[in-house]
Enzyme design. Structure first.
Site, PDB file in Angstrom:
ATOM      1  N   LEU A 199       0.823  -1.204   0.000  1.00 42.54           N
ATOM      2  CA  LEU A 199       0.000   0.000   0.000  1.00 42.54           C
ATOM      3  C   LEU A 199       0.857   1.254   0.000  1.00 42.54           C
ATOM      4  CD1 LEU A 199      -2.901   1.071   0.041  1.00 42.54           C
ATOM      5  CD2 LEU A 199      -2.730   1.218   2.527  1.00 42.54           C
ATOM      6  N   TRP A 200       0.621   2.115  -1.009  1.00 40.65           N
ATOM      7  CA  TRP A 200       1.204   3.448  -1.051  1.00 40.65           C
ATOM      8  C   TRP A 200       0.358   4.303  -0.101  1.00 40.65           C
ATOM      9  CZ3 TRP A 200       2.537  -0.042  -4.419  1.00 40.65           C
ATOM     10  CH2 TRP A 200       3.534   0.141  -5.370  1.00 40.65           C
ATOM     11  N   ILE A 237       4.183  -1.580   3.536  1.00 43.72           N
ATOM     12  CA  ILE A 237       3.733  -0.197   3.458  1.00 43.72           C
ATOM     13  C   ILE A 237       4.799   0.642   2.755  1.00 43.72           C
ATOM     14  CG2 ILE A 237       3.270   1.907   4.799  1.00 43.72           C
ATOM     15  CD1 ILE A 237       0.975  -0.048   4.967  1.00 43.72           C
ATOM     16  N   LYS A 238       4.358   1.415   1.752  1.00 43.21           N
ATOM     17  CA  LYS A 238       5.237   2.405   1.138  1.00 43.21           C
ATOM     18  C   LYS A 238       4.860   3.773   1.672  1.00 43.21           C
ATOM     19  CE  LYS A 238       6.394   4.945  -3.016  1.00 43.21           C
ATOM     20  NZ  LYS A 238       5.972   5.350  -4.369  1.00 43.21           N
ATOM     21  N   GLN A 239       5.856   4.519   2.143  1.00 44.78           N
ATOM     22  CA  GLN A 239       5.585   5.829   2.716  1.00 44.78           C
ATOM     23  C   GLN A 239       6.720   6.787   2.383  1.00 44.78           C
ATOM     24  OE1 GLN A 239       3.808   8.446   3.517  1.00 44.78           O
ATOM     25  NE2 GLN A 239       2.630   7.207   4.995  1.00 44.78           N
TER      26      GLN A 239
END
Length: 356
Positions: A199-200, A237-239
């Site tokens: 998830l972006w 998780i992409k952050q």
């Protein structure tokens, strides 16, 4: 290797490489390791096919079986328009070159659109893990609007051989409620079919820019976005890397009421140091059970190599799982792009760059 990393960090070398975090101790984190899938995901509700898909992702490329990830994401052809994204290097209008860059760059996987991966599926799906980005913000509607919409089905991603799907949610936006529902349902279906989920976790609201400070990269707001992301069962998780803190405070001024906060977020769970700000993001990913991969950010030219290494050092020392870097790699000749991807990976391979 360590000397080169220090040289690239320049005046920030000691600041970043010698920092000892006094917030959440590294012993409390679930950190990347060769047995990460066995240790973290095997006890979960993920089925055996998901475990196999995740292991293929963690077991590919130069970082294979380290617990770290280096992913090449190229979805900017839709998100930012193809002309604007590929003008500097038109070879990437051809999706095969996107996959070739990921393979030659030693990446764990390649994340791009349905169309790009479908076009080369039979040639490459068994050679490098595919991550299908299932929703996008299109910039052709006039006037431009910012909304992530679905571009295909989860079943189609599975049919073209994807190991995982990726999606973006604009948390804080007017459309976030719908996006959360859509992506949660897509992730549930992806897990049923045996694919991993990434998830972006983007923050998006004009009100989050206040008094000259951009709180879209605030640790408290991005941290909560991460926590919402793992709640809908994102495996990774992409952050964006946190650059400041105090978003909740800034938005609770002038009689307004926004969210909930505790002063310990700022005094005990984080500090002003970039590694501690990133660690707060990791903390919100179930203490690292869902890996945090940091965004590589835009290409700025000559400083790209140093900037990428800096981000990798912060992510790794904070307890993160890797880097997802696109524009710094593909908006230049392929050889130079490979060098930047390899430099990022070298940080995660260097054992002297340890947890803070």
């Amino acid at each position: 290797m360590a000397r080169n990393i220090a040289e690239l960090l320049g005046k920030d070398a000691e600041f970043l490489l010698k920092h000892k975090s006094k917030t959440i101790s590294k012993e409390q984190l679930h950190t990347p390791s060769p047995d990460f899938v066995d240790r973290i995901f095997a006890p979960t509700n993920r089925n055996t096919q998901v475990l196999r898909s995740l292991q293929s992702l963690f077991g590919t490329g130069r970082l294979a079986n380290t617990g770290y990830l280096s992913i090449l994401p190229i979805d900017q052809g839709i998100e930012h328009s193809a002309g604007a994204s590929f003008a500097k290097n038109p070879i990437y209008f051809d999706p095969e070159n996107i996959v070739k860059l990921a393979i030659e760059g030693g990446c764990n996987g390649v994340a791009t659109t349905y169309g790009a991966l479908a076009m080369v599926s039979r040639k490459y799906a068994h050679k490098i893990p595919f991550i299908v980005k299932i929703n996008h913000n299109e910039l052709l509607t006039y006037p431009n609007k910012h909304d992530q919409i679905m571009f295909g089905s989860v079943e189609d991603a599975w049919n073209l051989g994807a190991a995982a799907i990726g999606a973006t949610i604009y948390f804080g936006s007017d459309q976030s409620t719908r996006q959360i529902i859509e992506v949660a349902q897509a992730f549930e279906r992806a897990h049923e079919l045996g694919m991993g989920t990434i998830l972006w976790c983007y923050i998006r609201n004009n009100a989050f820019k206040k008094d000259g400070v951009d709180y879209h990269v605030s640790a408290d707001l991005t941290g909560q976005a991460n926590h919402l992301g793992v709640t809908i069962q994102a495996d990774i998780i992409k952050q964006k890397l946190a650059e400041n803190n105090g978003g909740y405070k800034a938005l609770n001024t002038g009689g307004s009421s926004y969210g909930k906060l505790d002063e310990k977020i700022y005094t005990e769970l984080s500090s002003d140091h970039p590694i501690d700000l990133c660690r707060y993001q990791v903390l919100n990913c179930y203490m690292g059970r869902a890996g945090l991969i940091s965004s590589g950010g835009e290409s700025k030219g000559a400083s790209d190599l140093a900037d990428a290494v800096r981000t990798a050092v912060i992510n790794k020392r904070a307890g993160g799982t890797g880097l997802i870097s696109g524009r710094k790699a593909f908006q230049r000749p392929m050889k130079e792009g490979v060098e930047i991807l390899n430099a990022i990976q070298d940080v995660y391979l260097d054992k002297s760059v340890d947890l803070a």
